[in-house]
Design a protein around this motif. Structure first.
Motif, PDB file in Angstrom:
ATOM      1  N   ILE A 109     -14.790   4.663  -4.900  1.00 19.56           N
ATOM      2  CA  ILE A 109     -13.953   5.108  -3.788  1.00 19.56           C
ATOM      3  C   ILE A 109     -14.889   5.520  -2.666  1.00 19.56           C
ATOM      4  O   ILE A 109     -15.728   6.404  -2.830  1.00 19.56           O
ATOM      5  CB  ILE A 109     -13.061   6.288  -4.198  1.00 19.56           C
ATOM      6  CG1 ILE A 109     -12.050   5.832  -5.253  1.00 19.56           C
ATOM      7  CG2 ILE A 109     -12.357   6.890  -3.002  1.00 19.56           C
ATOM      8  CD1 ILE A 109     -11.159   6.949  -5.739  1.00 19.56           C
ATOM      9  N   GLU A 111     -15.216   7.246   0.852  1.00 21.14           N
ATOM     10  CA  GLU A 111     -14.425   8.127   1.697  1.00 21.14           C
ATOM     11  C   GLU A 111     -15.313   9.206   2.276  1.00 21.14           C
ATOM     12  O   GLU A 111     -16.280   9.629   1.664  1.00 21.14           O
ATOM     13  CB  GLU A 111     -13.288   8.774   0.909  1.00 21.14           C
ATOM     14  CG  GLU A 111     -13.760   9.524  -0.329  1.00 21.14           C
ATOM     15  CD  GLU A 111     -12.607  10.045  -1.164  1.00 21.14           C
ATOM     16  OE1 GLU A 111     -11.448   9.878  -0.746  1.00 21.14           O
ATOM     17  OE2 GLU A 111     -12.876  10.618  -2.218  1.00 21.14           O
ATOM     18  N   ARG A 114     -11.724  13.394   1.144  1.00 16.99           N
ATOM     19  CA  ARG A 114     -10.614  12.884   0.352  1.00 16.99           C
ATOM     20  C   ARG A 114      -9.296  13.225   1.011  1.00 16.99           C
ATOM     21  O   ARG A 114      -8.986  14.375   1.276  1.00 16.99           O
ATOM     22  CB  ARG A 114     -10.659  13.434  -1.074  1.00 16.99           C
ATOM     23  CG  ARG A 114      -9.609  12.819  -1.967  1.00 16.99           C
ATOM     24  CD  ARG A 114      -9.950  13.049  -3.419  1.00 16.99           C
ATOM     25  NE  ARG A 114      -9.782  14.419  -3.819  1.00 16.99           N
ATOM     26  CZ  ARG A 114      -8.611  14.946  -4.198  1.00 16.99           C
ATOM     27  NH1 ARG A 114      -7.530  14.198  -4.194  1.00 16.99           N
ATOM     28  NH2 ARG A 114      -8.533  16.197  -4.569  1.00 16.99           N
ATOM     29  N   ARG A 115      -8.485  12.183   1.244  1.00 12.59           N
ATOM     30  CA  ARG A 115      -7.174  12.392   1.823  1.00 12.59           C
ATOM     31  C   ARG A 115      -6.159  12.673   0.725  1.00 12.59           C
ATOM     32  O   ARG A 115      -6.394  12.432  -0.435  1.00 12.59           O
ATOM     33  CB  ARG A 115      -6.755  11.152   2.623  1.00 12.59           C
ATOM     34  CG  ARG A 115      -7.631  10.894   3.854  1.00 12.59           C
ATOM     35  CD  ARG A 115      -7.333   9.551   4.467  1.00 12.59           C
ATOM     36  NE  ARG A 115      -8.118   9.361   5.690  1.00 12.59           N
ATOM     37  CZ  ARG A 115      -8.376   8.173   6.215  1.00 12.59           C
ATOM     38  NH1 ARG A 115      -7.915   7.089   5.649  1.00 12.59           N
ATOM     39  NH2 ARG A 115      -9.085   8.085   7.315  1.00 12.59           N
ATOM     40  N   ASP A 574      -3.535  -3.467  -4.593  1.00 11.69           N
ATOM     41  CA  ASP A 574      -3.964  -2.082  -4.495  1.00 11.69           C
ATOM     42  C   ASP A 574      -3.108  -1.235  -3.560  1.00 11.69           C
ATOM     43  O   ASP A 574      -3.482  -0.102  -3.230  1.00 11.69           O
ATOM     44  CB  ASP A 574      -5.435  -1.977  -4.062  1.00 11.69           C
ATOM     45  CG  ASP A 574      -6.381  -2.518  -5.103  1.00 11.69           C
ATOM     46  OD1 ASP A 574      -6.053  -2.403  -6.301  1.00 11.69           O
ATOM     47  OD2 ASP A 574      -7.440  -3.045  -4.720  1.00 11.69           O
ATOM     48  N   LYS A 575      -1.964  -1.758  -3.128  1.00 10.32           N
ATOM     49  CA  LYS A 575      -1.090  -1.011  -2.225  1.00 10.32           C
ATOM     50  C   LYS A 575       0.334  -0.882  -2.765  1.00 10.32           C
ATOM     51  O   LYS A 575       0.939   0.182  -2.640  1.00 10.32           O
ATOM     52  CB  LYS A 575      -1.072  -1.649  -0.836  1.00 10.32           C
ATOM     53  CG  LYS A 575      -2.430  -1.650  -0.131  1.00 10.32           C
ATOM     54  CD  LYS A 575      -2.327  -2.213   1.262  1.00 10.32           C
ATOM     55  CE  LYS A 575      -3.703  -2.252   1.932  1.00 10.32           C
ATOM     56  NZ  LYS A 575      -4.305  -0.914   2.074  1.00 10.32           N
ATOM     57  N   ASN A 622       0.564   2.808  -2.708  1.00 12.93           N
ATOM     58  CA  ASN A 622      -0.610   3.530  -2.225  1.00 12.93           C
ATOM     59  C   ASN A 622      -0.903   2.975  -0.843  1.00 12.93           C
ATOM     60  O   ASN A 622      -1.684   2.033  -0.693  1.00 12.93           O
ATOM     61  CB  ASN A 622      -1.786   3.335  -3.179  1.00 12.93           C
ATOM     62  CG  ASN A 622      -3.012   4.103  -2.724  1.00 12.93           C
ATOM     63  OD1 ASN A 622      -2.941   4.929  -1.820  1.00 12.93           O
ATOM     64  ND2 ASN A 622      -4.141   3.820  -3.339  1.00 12.93           N
ATOM     65  N   PHE A 624      -1.381   3.126   3.605  1.00 16.48           N
ATOM     66  CA  PHE A 624      -2.036   3.776   4.746  1.00 16.48           C
ATOM     67  C   PHE A 624      -3.309   4.503   4.329  1.00 16.48           C
ATOM     68  O   PHE A 624      -3.517   5.672   4.651  1.00 16.48           O
ATOM     69  CB  PHE A 624      -1.068   4.742   5.449  1.00 16.48           C
ATOM     70  CG  PHE A 624       0.263   4.142   5.782  1.00 16.48           C
ATOM     71  CD1 PHE A 624       0.355   3.074   6.658  1.00 16.48           C
ATOM     72  CD2 PHE A 624       1.421   4.623   5.183  1.00 16.48           C
ATOM     73  CE1 PHE A 624       1.593   2.512   6.960  1.00 16.48           C
ATOM     74  CE2 PHE A 624       2.653   4.066   5.469  1.00 16.48           C
ATOM     75  CZ  PHE A 624       2.736   3.006   6.366  1.00 16.48           C
ATOM     76  N   ASN A 625      -4.133   3.773   3.576  1.00 21.23           N
ATOM     77  CA  ASN A 625      -5.429   4.289   3.159  1.00 21.23           C
ATOM     78  C   ASN A 625      -5.280   5.604   2.399  1.00 21.23           C
ATOM     79  O   ASN A 625      -5.911   6.613   2.711  1.00 21.23           O
ATOM     80  CB  ASN A 625      -6.359   4.462   4.362  1.00 21.23           C
ATOM     81  CG  ASN A 625      -7.809   4.620   3.949  1.00 21.23           C
ATOM     82  OD1 ASN A 625      -8.189   4.311   2.819  1.00 21.23           O
ATOM     83  ND2 ASN A 625      -8.628   5.113   4.865  1.00 21.23           N
ATOM     84  N   ASN A 626      -4.398   5.565   1.397  1.00 16.89           N
ATOM     85  CA  ASN A 626      -4.138   6.689   0.497  1.00 16.89           C
ATOM     86  C   ASN A 626      -3.410   7.850   1.168  1.00 16.89           C
ATOM     87  O   ASN A 626      -3.386   8.971   0.658  1.00 16.89           O
ATOM     88  CB  ASN A 626      -5.434   7.218  -0.120  1.00 16.89           C
ATOM     89  CG  ASN A 626      -5.182   8.047  -1.378  1.00 16.89           C
ATOM     90  OD1 ASN A 626      -4.300   7.735  -2.168  1.00 16.89           O
ATOM     91  ND2 ASN A 626      -5.947   9.111  -1.546  1.00 16.89           N
ATOM     92  N   ARG A 627      -2.777   7.587   2.286  1.00 15.99           N
ATOM     93  CA  ARG A 627      -2.016   8.649   2.939  1.00 15.99           C
ATOM     94  C   ARG A 627      -0.597   8.767   2.389  1.00 15.99           C
ATOM     95  O   ARG A 627       0.062   9.780   2.601  1.00 15.99           O
ATOM     96  CB  ARG A 627      -1.966   8.415   4.454  1.00 15.99           C
ATOM     97  CG  ARG A 627      -3.296   8.636   5.151  1.00 15.99           C
ATOM     98  CD  ARG A 627      -3.126   8.601   6.662  1.00 15.99           C
ATOM     99  NE  ARG A 627      -4.395   8.768   7.342  1.00 15.99           N
ATOM    100  CZ  ARG A 627      -4.956   9.932   7.636  1.00 15.99           C
ATOM    101  NH1 ARG A 627      -4.346  11.053   7.253  1.00 15.99           N
ATOM    102  NH2 ARG A 627      -6.092  10.015   8.265  1.00 15.99           N
TER     103      ARG A 627
END
Length: 806
Positions: A109, A111, A114-115, A574-575, A622, A624-627
């Motif tokens: 990961i 980053e 971390r969000r 992955d989304k 998952n 918006f980039n883990n948002r």
């Protein structure tokens, strides 16, 4: 001049070649964002690589253009890989986070910060494999340490309010054997009995001081975990804090209403940097009184942990949790389970919830010890060996009482019965896992193959229960024993000397029981395509019950197969994933005597294990980039083969009882803007006993199912700049629809009303310290929980917290 032209051309070509080469840089941290020294950073299948420095930084230079796999490995941490493409430009990868132990993904990961701090789905405990949530066919919730800090959580029950579809049935009683709290999950009761994926028992409450996160696995999970620590609704796994490279920690003090004082310490250091030997100690001391007229709890908790990296292939870890706790047991009102109570609801009962009906002189001690040792050995690039040993010991000593409505004396009279408890339970669990990640015919397989031995021994030297007076919910009291013909006016003072005198005539149990479970299991996640995968698992479980060691007639054994299957399709890699699963659980069933006794001696009939099968499908995201993480699913659990009386013969038993539990769950974790984190959950459950010889429960909702509707919300915002930088606010709620305390044909219904509880917090966060205020039950709502019981919940309470980091 002509002689120098070839040399000049060579130098120009060399400079041009060097100009086409690039470098990559980055920093490697652990999950606590502490830099890791000595991490091996390699370009796979090349000779180029380096190690991180004391700041966790690395640089690999002179890399030719092309596609590579960057591999990061560090003993005690899971090896992780990421694809990179090198052009003529230098690349900065920012911060790369590695995770400790066996709970890490194979993918890195990347980053900076971390969000979505309320969502942490990177875990290998759920599937015993390094598997991302979005490619896992099982649904699970995680409650992170960030949520616990945001909410100033001081006890385990409050922590679990953040898990979707989990409702407390009754709080910890401290009694021997099953004194931990009970929770409803997908229509079935469950206790928290798993720590870091291994059995970890308690007769009291779990201390939150050492919790990194709580994982709530949904649905029958016997295939990988067996039936000793799970229920048909799922299981609760507590993940503890672990040592990290570096020195640091924090000291925290929380004080609040009803005499709450809690001091928590966390310290991490290197015992030997040269030998990669690191030590961490978490400890807490807590005292608290009750909002009622009597009641208290106090505990001292210490959790040492050790991490030792022998070399790049071998590492050892040790974890321990030791608790010394004392509390008064909550004196629930137990409703009559065979006849109607005079009151059908709380209004008619006239319950004064300020009364505890106990004394601080009557308490229980619950010492608990849990130890785990782990050895990880890298067999090859594709296989890893994991050897695990866990030991648990939990005891109960002191006075336990309960209040029961026999319906004999009238006037909503509850009789008190009391015992002196002296019991302990000890467990041993040994696991050997082989974890592989390899390709067969170009198809990726992630495999775990394991063997498991579990043993539990229980000893009970408690006294019998003695009658000890009556009470009414409004506060009345009398000494008339409902089981004697005379009207008595004896007094029953709540003191240890008086209780000991009443117990002197009671017998003392001398019981010891034991059982063993031998298991082998395997699970494979097969990537059929880049976006489509299948999971298949199977467990062979042999249960050997010795029962009461003084009675060989209650011995029996059973062998069970427990399968598991799931499919995942990711329309957006992955989304977004669409999943479906079939999961199995089981319960071993003891033999029973059958046959008409008037026709001769009865015979012992054996049965197959009771089975629970779940079908589930849903969607995970998952975005918006883990948002934005969200999971929505529908499940249907059918429990079959419950032993019931044969309709054609009252002297025979058959396996024909059934229970069906189905429902919908939704969980959302969002980080829409920097500084704002939101967590929300909703669950609906419809449970019914569909087949039974017991007409009391047939076609009725089981009491352990709890409320049909549950919901939770927590939002936390921290200002990021300006004069308010570091200040923050948080608010949320928990609620449940009405639910049955009693629901039998002969008793009718006693319904506990619906509730919605609001909580709020304000805080200031600096680099070295944090100050926070928390208001629980902000509107001072009177509400109750129960499972054939009535258990009043805490009123409004204010907490203040100060934390210093070093």
């Amino acid at each position: 001049m002509k002689r120098h032209i070839p040399i000049v051309l060579f130098l120009l070509l060399a400079n041009l070649a060097l100009a086409q080469k690039a470098s990559i840089t980055g920093t490697v941290n652990d999950n606590a964002q502490t830099p890791l020294l000595g991490v091996n950073v390699m370009l796979k299948n090349t000779t180029q690589g380096t190690q991180t420095n004391e700041n966790g930084a690395f640089t690999i230079s002179n890399i030719e253009a092309g596609d590579y796999i960057l591999q990061l490995s560090y003993i005690g941490f899971k090896t992780r890989e990421m694809p990179i493409t090198i052009t003529s430009d230098n690349i900065s990868l920012g911060t790369i986070t590695l995770y400790e132990g066996n709970e890490i993904l194979n993918e890195v990961i990347v980053e900076g910060e971390r969000r979505n701090k309320f969502s942490r789905k990177e875990t290998a405990y759920v599937s015993k494999l390094p598997l991302k949530d979005i490619e896992n066919t099982q649904v699970y919730n995680t409650v992170t340490t960030e949520i616990l800090k945001s909410q100033v959580v001081t006890n385990f029950d409050d922590a679990l309010k953040n898990a979707t579809g989990v409702e407390q049935l009754w709080q910890s009683t401290g009694r021997g054997g099953d004194g931990a709290g009970y929770y409803s999950l997908r229509g079935f009761s469950v206790q928290p009995q798993l720590v870091n994926g291994l059995p970890g028992l308690t007769n009291g409450t779990i201390n939150p001081a050492n919790i990194e996160r709580i994982e709530v696995l949904k649905g029958p999970s016997a295939t990988l975990f067996g039936n000793a620590v799970s229920s048909y609704g799922g299981l609760i796994n507590v993940v503890t804090k672990k040592p990290y490279v570096g020195t640091g920690g924090e000291l925290s003090f929380t004080s609040g209403t009803y005499g709450l004082n809690q001091i928590v310490g966390d310290f991490n250091t290197a015992l030997s940097k040269e030998d990669n030997l690191y030590f961490r100690l978490n400890t807490a001391y807590t005292t608290e009184q009750s909002f009622q007229d009597a009641g208290f709890r106090k505990s001292f908790f210490v959790a040492p942990s050790l991490s030792y990296r022998v070399n790049n292939r071998l590492s050892f870890s040790f974890y321990g949790e030791i608790t010394q706790a004392e509390q008064t047991n909550p004196t629930f009102l137990f409703l009559n389970r065979s006849a109607p109570t005079e009151a059908a609801n709380l209004d008619e009962l006239g319950y004064n919830n300020k009364l505890s009906f106990t004394s601080n002189d009557l308490s229980l001690q619950n010492p608990t010890q849990n130890y785990r040792v782990e050895m990880d050995y890298k067999l090859s690039d594709t296989w890893q060996s994991q050897t695990l040993l866990s030991k648990s010991a939990t005891s109960t000593e002191g006075y336990y009482s309960y209040l029961f409505d026999f319906g004999i004396l009238g006037g909503n009279t509850y009789s008190r019965f009391i015992s002196r408890q002296n019991a302990n339970t000890q467990t041993t669990d040994i696991q050997q896992n082989f974890i592989g990640d390899f390709k067969l015919a170009s198809l990726r397989n992630r495999v775990v193959i394991g063997v498991d031995y579990f043993n539990e021994t229980g000893t009970d030297n408690s006294t019998g229960f003695a009658f000890y007076g009556n009470i009414t919910p409004s506060g009345g009291a009398n000494g008339d024993n409902p089981f004697t013909p005379d009207v008595e006016e004896d007094s029953y003072p709540l003191s240890t000397s008086a209780v000991d005198a009443a117990l002197a005539s009671q017998g003392v149990s001398n019981a010891k029981s034991k059982y063993h479970i031998y298991s082998v299991y395997a699970s494979d996640v097969l990537d059929i395509t880049d976006n489509f995968s299948a999971m298949v698992g199977l467990r062979l479980d042999h249960f050997d019950n010795e029962g009461d060691l003084a009675n060989p007639d209650d011995d029996y054994d059973q062998t069970t197969l427990s399968p598991k299957f799931g499919l995942v399709y990711q329309p957006i890699k992955d989304k977004v994933s669409v999943f479906g699963n079939y999961q199995n659980g089981f319960t071993n069933v003891a033999p029973q005597l059958v046959g008409d006794p008037s026709q001769g001696a009865q015979t012992l009939q054996t049965f197959d294990p009771e089975q629970a099968n779940q079908m589930e499908f849903g969607v995970k995201t998952n975005l918006f980039n883990n948002r934005l993480n969200a999971t929505v699913s529908y499940y249907d659990i059918t429990v079959k083969d419950r032993v019931i009386t044969d309709p054609s013969s009252p002297f025979n038993k058959i396996q024909g009882g059934e229970v069906e539990s189905k429902g919908l769950e939704l969980e959302i974790n969002a980080n829409p803007v920097k500084g704002l984190n939101i967590r929300a959950g909703y669950s609906y459950n419809d449970s019914e006993t569909t087949k039974s010889d017991n007409l009391e429960i047939l076609n009725r909702r089981p009491l352990e199912a709890g409320a049909e509707n549950l919901y939770n919300l927590w939002a936390n915002y921290e200002f990021q700049e300006g004069s308010l930088d570091g200040f923050g606010i948080g608010a949320g709620l928990n609620g449940a629809s009405e639910r049955f305390a009693i629901n039998y044909a002969s008793t009718g219904e006693f319904i506990l009303p619906a509730y919605t509880i609001a909580n709020a917090t304000v805080f200031y966060q600096a680099e070295k310290y944090r100050i926070g205020l928390k208001l629980n039950n902000a509107f001072n709502k009177e509400y109750y929980k129960g499972w054939t019981t009535i258990n009043p919940q805490q009123e409004r309470a204010l907490l203040a917290n100060f934390t210093y980091k070093f």
